[in-house]
Scaffold this active site. Sequence first.
Site, PDB file in Angstrom:
ATOM      1  N   LYS A 177       0.840  -1.194   0.000  1.00 58.52           N
ATOM      2  CA  LYS A 177       0.000   0.000   0.000  1.00 58.52           C
ATOM      3  C   LYS A 177       0.876   1.244   0.000  1.00 58.52           C
ATOM      4  O   LYS A 177       1.815   1.356   0.776  1.00 58.52           O
ATOM      5  CB  LYS A 177      -0.909  -0.006   1.235  1.00 58.52           C
ATOM      6  N   HIS A 309       2.649   0.482   8.022  1.00 65.81           N
ATOM      7  CA  HIS A 309       1.900   1.720   8.235  1.00 65.81           C
ATOM      8  C   HIS A 309       2.816   2.924   8.026  1.00 65.81           C
ATOM      9  O   HIS A 309       3.947   2.940   8.510  1.00 65.81           O
ATOM     10  CB  HIS A 309       1.317   1.762   9.649  1.00 65.81           C
ATOM     11  N   TYR A 318      -4.481  -0.282  17.713  1.00 66.67           N
ATOM     12  CA  TYR A 318      -4.420  -1.587  18.370  1.00 66.67           C
ATOM     13  C   TYR A 318      -4.178  -1.451  19.869  1.00 66.67           C
ATOM     14  O   TYR A 318      -4.486  -2.365  20.625  1.00 66.67           O
ATOM     15  CB  TYR A 318      -3.351  -2.459  17.720  1.00 66.67           C
TER      16      TYR A 318
END
Length: 335
Positions: A177, A309, A318
């Site tokens: 990503k 990330h 989280y």
Amino acid sequence: MSYPPQSTVIAGARPGASAPRLLDEVRRRLRLKHYSLRTESIYVGWIRRFILANGKRHPRDMGAVEVEAFLSALAVRGGVAASTQNQALSALLFLYREVLRVELPWMETMVRAKRSQRVPTVLAREEVQTLLAQLEGRPWLLASLLYGTGMRLMECMRLRVKDADFARNEITVRDGKGGKDRRTVLPKRLVEPLQREIERARALHEADLRAGFGVARLPHALARKYPNAGREFGWQFVFPSAQRSLDPLDGVERRHHFDEALLSRAMKSACRRAGIVKPVSAHTLRHSFATHLLESGYDIRTVQELLGHKDVATTQIYTHVLNRGGHGVLSPLDR
């Protein structure tokens, strides 16, 4: 929803036999900017839907009023989520900015729908083990990889043979990503099953070569730079499809990767048999990977790098699942 053929005439379109059709030009621009095929399909679908909702008028003849009305109809009559509404807006902004080259003042002031903040669904360790026990074969290996590595679903499906490093017990995720590469851990328990899967892929690849096929699609311009690299085994998918199919980008017959829909159906059936009532998807295993690492005491920056990330703030969700901020929180009832 079904759509008419791409040859549908758009009212107000500029005449000329040599002029490309609007949706074809959208596809060309998306591929020029290296958008994924999935994004291409989604964007083209939203643009076609926008045009049909406005009587097949050409987008050049429309503007802020039509875009806002279309997005409002999605939310009010369609009841879509904020993320879906924002997806449609992104497709229309791409159309005006990148294809039609129209810079209008309303494009800068268009407000995106506010997404709700939700905590991810996380399975307990026992639930993960119960779920995996209900799977077998390739679905078991794929689900185990998703939980054991933290990869996204398509990152796992598109894994190439050369990116599994058994000597270092790590997997390299290519073009994840945001177009970023990263490394993640390869569980030792999956080394032997993954090696068997790779040998299965080798047998398919050798059969394809004998049949005159076996050329993998290479990213970007690597095929021109290394003309024979596509035939090398290292570029083949670790989880190849059982059948060859036509590549939608160039029409060449190739062996694509395993269909992710088959894994989704297998997991849904496994959840039923395991008695798991939580809404479970492939991404749930990634959430569980991150949560269980934090529970084991690994620092959040390490987990951030493994997940890929961009911002540690994304990983901090989280800690909310764990109910621990900077200090552990214990209910007074449990003291």
